[in-house]
Design an enzyme around this catalytic site. Structure first.
Site, short mmCIF file in Angstrom:
data_model
loop_
_atom_site.label_atom_id
_atom_site.label_comp_id
_atom_site.label_asym_id
_atom_site.label_seq_id
_atom_site.Cartn_x
_atom_site.Cartn_y
_atom_site.Cartn_z
CE1 TYR A 62 -4.63 -2.28 4.79
CE2 TYR A 62 -3.57 -0.17 4.31
CZ TYR A 62 -4.16 -1.33 3.88
OH TYR A 62 -4.27 -1.59 2.53
CB SER A 83 -0.90 0.01 1.24
OG SER A 83 -1.51 1.27 1.42
#
Length: 251
Positions: free
Chosen positions: A155, A141
């Site tokens: 995350y 990401s």
């Protein structure tokens, strides 16, 4: 004639589901796994209708079950004869600011996004080392490039860990053993995981557009790719190099 076989985890929704569609259109056979087999069945039917010459095999898989990960990967390899590419995509977006009483949510994200990704990487690399060929694709990401705040702190940390696993294999130079490794850093791509924040995020693109850029980078076997390239290549540079005070104001 098939271009090869791609194994995709977390294929029942979001980026995994759309990657399955796009890779089928490109001519690949698919080994798809996820927890929600009803969604996989529907996806297989859709692909079969659009591309009747494509082979699609399905298996239920909870990536947090280590034994199941190794079993399912080996079963797919045996059924197809070989696996040409594994895309480690399954993930979770739960999270809360650290120290606010939601360790349960942060732990679940850490276990699914990193520990389970480690198991998938081990299982994939065992197959590739035995074959002396393969392409490992890790879906990280853009948030992995820097420590992120509040609900995505954990995350982002897990996605940084995923990228580090892949980078370790690049450092090992497994390409000499016939194995390519790609780290994909998606920017803001609309999916079920982020549907609650989709209207607030800048530079958000729809799933099909975002995944098309991911698939293009994967097909080129790029070692690292920020996708879509615009605006995430320049934003990625800022994220990695700007003072934290700038990052704090921007992200």
């Amino acid at each position: 004639m098939s271009k090869g076989t791609i194994l995709i985890t977390g294929a029942s929704s979001g980026l995994g589901e759309e990657m399955s569609r796009q890779f089928a259109e490109l001519g690949y056979d698919l080994a798809l796994c996820a927890r929600r087999t009803d969604r996989l069945d529907a996806l297989k039917a859709e692909i079969a209708a659009a591309h009747p010459d494509r082979r699609v095999e399905l298996k239920a898989l909870d990536v947090n079950d280590d034994d199941a990960v190794f079993r399912v990967f080996k079963e797919f390899a045996a059924e197809f004869g070989s696996i040409d590419r594994v895309i480690i995509n399954a993930g979770l977006g739960k999270g809360a600011p650290l120290g606010t009483g939601r360790y349960d949510a942060n732990r679940q994200t850490a276990m699914t996004n990193f520990v389970a990704a480690l198991a998938q990487t081990e299982a994939a690399m065992e197959i590739f080392r035995a074959q002396k060929s393969g392409h490992l694709v890790m879906i990280s990401s853009i948030s992995a490039l820097r420590g992120m705040r509040k609900t995505i702190t954990t995350y982002a940390a897990t996605k940084a860990g995923v990228a580090a696993l892949a980078e370790g294999l690049l450092n090992e130079n497994v390409k000499k053993k016939g194995i390519d490794v790609s780290i994909i850093y998606p920017g803001y791509i609309r999916s079920e995981m982020n549907e609650k924040v989709a209207q607030k995020a800048k530079f958000m693109v729809d799933t099909k557009t975002g995944v098309k850029s991911m698939v293009a980078a994967i097909e080129k076997r790029k070692e690292k790719a920020y996708v879509p390239a615009w605006p995430w290549v320049p934003i990625g540079f800022v994220l990695k190099n700007a003072p934290m005070s700038v990052v704090r104001r921007t992200f």
